[in-house]
Each structure stands twice: as structure tokens, then as C-alpha cells.
Scaffold this active site. Structure first.
Site, PDB file in Angstrom:
ATOM      1  N   GLU A  80      54.839  25.296  52.146  1.00 14.65           N
ATOM      2  CA  GLU A  80      54.058  26.396  52.720  1.00 14.65           C
ATOM      3  C   GLU A  80      52.701  25.909  53.235  1.00 14.65           C
ATOM      4  OE1 GLU A  80      55.469  29.059  53.394  1.00 14.65           O
ATOM      5  OE2 GLU A  80      57.243  28.800  52.142  1.00 14.65           O
TER       6      GLU A  80
ATOM      7  N   HIS B  36      52.999  24.860  56.841  1.00 14.99           N
ATOM      8  CA  HIS B  36      52.865  25.999  57.767  1.00 14.99           C
ATOM      9  C   HIS B  36      51.399  26.429  57.882  1.00 14.99           C
ATOM     10  CE1 HIS B  36      57.148  26.467  58.108  1.00 14.99           C
ATOM     11  NE2 HIS B  36      57.323  26.864  56.867  1.00 14.99           N
TER      12      HIS B  36
END
Length: 453
Positions: free
Chosen positions: A22, A25
Site C-alpha cells: 500500500e 501506491h
């Protein structure tokens, strides 16, 4: 206590993988000018959260089986006019592709870092020298025999049994010739041995490549002293304890764990055995009934006990160590090889060459996480690297809901000059979600089946 350790190892492993994914991202989104609303590790209600100066909420949620980065997006909620330029959907398609691809790329970078650290720290491994070769097997027919040291398989160096198994796994379900390079241990010229494969282990639910070829590992004579006893297993039920020395099985004296005790146990599934053990200077008689489990389509006995640690001869141990600079290509090569192996295994699973029963879910991952953490830093780092590569590969599959599905949409938009219709994207998401849920349920079913076995 053991369950708590396994849960802790699992949470650490999955938490690290999800956070790195994550963060990939998140990092790229920030640099593309996208406003990030929430960075969550886990799903469900937040157990703990805080905000930074840019208004992003960071949360640790109750269900630690994933995570997400929520970005400002007009498709999810109205966006104030002054923030439209920070909306993800307003960014050029190239930037959106970069943001989506950054998660899986971060997983590959984590694997490279883990393999690099292993290479720098160094490992002590067992030299892959063959034990007895079973007669009338592919290995025996090729001329392989005891005391040969395996040097390479299909051109790839095999300095340890780990590399041997990886090279054999690559050939599951195949027909052809396995090229084995070997030499007499501690001397001799390298020779090639051609092992013929024919739909080798095609569809096997629990493949054991080494024994399927007729090969075994050279083992020193190991005193049958118990080192670990599995709670609730047959050994514990019989009264075996760590430190016990098995001196006889069914009245026959034994002195070797591998050559005498293990074969007797495996041949006695669900049949009571009388064993004699020495404990604190006294000899005890115990009744042990091995449980049954399937191994290569054969039922064998097991008792849930492990042998005490023993010392390998110096000539059978190998130190593998690299300086920080040379460790870089080693780490890159291992990451590339494992990525290729993962993709090849997925292809074979889809075509039936490898059984879908090998697909694992959270229960198996938890067990492996706990076992690798107990085995030491090198094992745990290897587990992290392999799981990170699997996560990266799976997320790049062209399945809507996954990162790969979004990449397909954005690449199509880049080629067409406009997005795919909302109807097509909605259908894709529904199909993708159904597929992912189905695969997850099947993996959990496999986990439960293994527990039952």
C-alpha cells in the site's frame, strides 16, 4: 503459547507485506499530486488512527488480511472544485498506471531487499549429496547413485537442497529430460545424467519431487533422541517427552532416527507400536499408535515428534556468503527466478499439470509463517520474500478488482483515447469479485482439508 507465536508471526509477515504494497501506491500517488484520504492497514473498524498535516488519515484496522489506500476520486464522492486537480480520476492515464503498478512493484522490491539481506548475512546449508537411490526409478535408470553431489539441474547451480527442490518443482507435470550434473562427493569430474520424465507428478496433490524420482538425501546416523513433541499428537498421547531416547521399537534395538525409527513409524499407520525409551536413567515401555496421512498417494504413519538437534559432519556443511555489492545481482536473480516459477506454477495449475489442491489460504500461510519464524531469521526472510513475490504476481493478474485489472482498463483507455464504458467496467468488477471470492473460498477449503488430513 505456540498458537500465540504463530499468530504473531503471521500478523508481522502479512502486516509488513500489506504495508509495503500500500505504501507503493501511496508514495507514487503523492508524487503525482493525488490527495490521499486514508491509508489503512487492515479492514473494518479502526483500532487506532491519526492524521498528518495534509489531512491523510492513517489507520490500523481490526481485520489484518489486507489494506487499502483511499484517494480523492469523483467516481466515489463529490469533489470540491478547488480540489479537482488532486482527484485521481483527473490525472493523466500514465500517472494512474504508475500509481496502480506501484503496489506490486513495491512487493518485488521488498523481495529483492530480503534476498539481499540473506545473501549478505550468509547461510549455512547442507551440501546436496545423495543417499540411497531407489531401484527401478527414473533416477536409478539414469545412473544416479549414492554419494553423488548434485552440482546443477537443467543448467542452474544447486549449492543446497533448497535449490535442488526449486529446480525439480519447475518440472512438475512435464514430459521430457531432466539434465542433472553431479560428481562424486569430495572429488571427481562432473558428469551429466539424463532423467526421463513422463507427465511427471501431473495433478499430484502433495508432490514430493525428490522421492518421486527415487532420490534421497544423505543423512548422518542420527541418535533417536526426541527434541520436540507436538501438543495433542500421537507422540504426546503416548507419553513421549523431549529428551527421551528411543532404544527399541517392537522389541528390536534401534540407534538411528532416520534409518530405523522413521521407517517403522511410517509403515505403522493406525497400528500400535511398543517402543522402549530411556528417560532420566530409567527404561520405559510406551504404546504409540501413529496417525495416518496421505503422502504421494500412499498412506503413511506419523506421530508429531521431531528428533533432537544433531551436528552435521564439516564436509557436509557449506557456507554461502556474499559481500554487499555481489549480493545485489544474487538478490535480483532470485527474485526473477521465483517470479518466473510463480507464473509457471499458475499456468500449470490452470492447465491441470499441477493440482489446484496446492493452492493455499490464510491457515497454511499462518502455519508456514510460524514455522519459518521458529527456524530463524534466514527462513523467515525467505518466507517474506516468497510471499511478497506471490502477492506482487497475483495483484498483476488481469482480473478486475486486482491492480492488474485496473491496469488493463487504463491501458485500454490509453490506446482508445477514452475510458471503457461504465457498464463494461461494472461487469468486469462483478466477474472479478466473484472469481476472487471463489478462489479464496477454495484456498480456505484446501487449508481445512490439510488440517483434516
Amino acid at each position: 503459547m505456540e498458537l500465540l507465536f504463530t499468530l504473531l508471526a503471521t500478523v508481522v509477515a502479512l502486516g509488513l507485506l500489506v504495508t509495503i504494497h500500500e505504501y507503493g501506491h501511496f508514495w507514487v500517488a503523492r508524487r503525482c499530486g493525488v490527495k490521499v484520504l486514508r491509508f489503512s492497514i487492515g479492514f473494518g473498524p479502526a483500532l487506532y488512527s491519526w492524521r498528518d498535516r495534509q489531512g491523510t488519515e492513517y489507520a490500523i484496522a481490526a481485520i489484518p488480511l489486507g489494506g487499502y489506500v483511499k484517494m480523492l476520486d469523483e467516481r466515489e464522492a463529490p469533489v470540491p472544485a478547488e480540489e479537482l486537480e488532486q482527484a485521481f480520476n483527473r490525472k493523466p492515464v500514465g500517472q494512474r498506471i504508475a500509481v496502480v503498478a506501484a503496489g506490486p512493484i513495491a512487493n518485488f522490491l521488498l523481495a529483492i531487499a530480503a534476498f539481499w539481506l540473506i545473501a549478505v548475512l550468509g547461510v549455512t546449508t547442507v551440501v546436496p549429496v545423495l543417499g540411497p537411490v531407489a531401484p527401478d526409478t527414473p533416477a536409478a535408470q539414469a545412473g544416479l547413485h549414492e554419494n553423488l553431489e548434485l552440482v546443477a539441474i537443467d543448467g542452474a547451480a544447486t549449492p543446497s537442497w533448497h535449490e535442488v527442490n526449486l529446480q525439480l518443482i519447475r518440472r512438475l507435470g512435464e514430459t521430457g529430460v531432466l539434465d542433472v550434473q553431479a560428481r562424486e562427493h569430495q572429488g571427481g569430474a562432473i558428469q551429466h545424467y539424463q532423467v526421463k520424465l513422463n507427465d511427471w507428478l501431473k495433478g499430484a496433490e502433495e508432490p514430493d519431487p525428490l522421492s518421486a524420482l527415487g532420490l534421497s538425501r544423505w543423512q548422518p546416523k542420527v541418535p533417536p533422541r526426541i527434541g520436540q513433541v507436538e501438543s495433542g499428537g500421537p507422540a504426546a498421547s503416548a507419553g513421549l517427552q523431549p529428551g527421551d531416547l528411543i532404544v527399541a521399537v517392537e522389541g528390536k534395538a534401534v540407534s538411528d532416527w532416520v534409518g530405523e525409527v522413521v521407517p517403522a513409524i511410517q509403515a505403522s499407520a493406525q497400528r500400535e507400536l511398543q517402543i522402549s525409551v530411556e528417560r532420566d536413567g530409567r527404561q520405559l515401555e510406551l504404546n504409540l499408535t501413529p496417525a495416518a496421512k496421505a503422502q504421494n498417494d500412499v498412506v503413511v504413519g506419523y506421530v508429531g515428534a521431531g528428533v533432537d538437534a544433531f551436528e552435521w559432519p564439516a564436509d557436509m556443511r557449506r557456507e554461502i556468503h556474499h559481500n554487499p555489492l555481489m549480493a545485489i545481482p544474487v538478490a535480483l536473480g532470485k527474485t526473477w527466478d521465483m517470479t518466473a516459477l510463480t507464473l509457471d506454477s499458475l499456468k500449470k495449475m490452470l492447465t491441470g499439470l499441477v493440482s489446484a489442491k496446492n493452492l493455499s489460504g490464510p491457515i497454511t500461510i499462518a502455519k508456514v509463517a510460524g514455522a519459518s519464524a521458529k527456524s530463524g531469521l534466514e527462513s523467515f526472510l525467505s518466507f517474506i520474500a516468497y510471499l511478497s513475490i506471490s502477492l506482487g504476481v497475483l495483484n498483476l493478474l488481469p482480473v478486475p478488482v486486482l491492480d492488474g485489472g485496473h491496469l488493463v482498463y487504463y491501458v485500454a483507455e490509453w490506446i482508445r483515447g477514452k475510458p471503457l464504458s461504465e457498464r463494461i467496467q461494472t461487469w468486469g468488477l462483478q466477474i472479478g469479485l466473484s472469481l476472487i471470492v471463489g478462489v479464496m473460498l477454495f484456498a480456505i477449503y484446501n487449508d481445512i482439508s490439510r488440517l483434516g488430513g
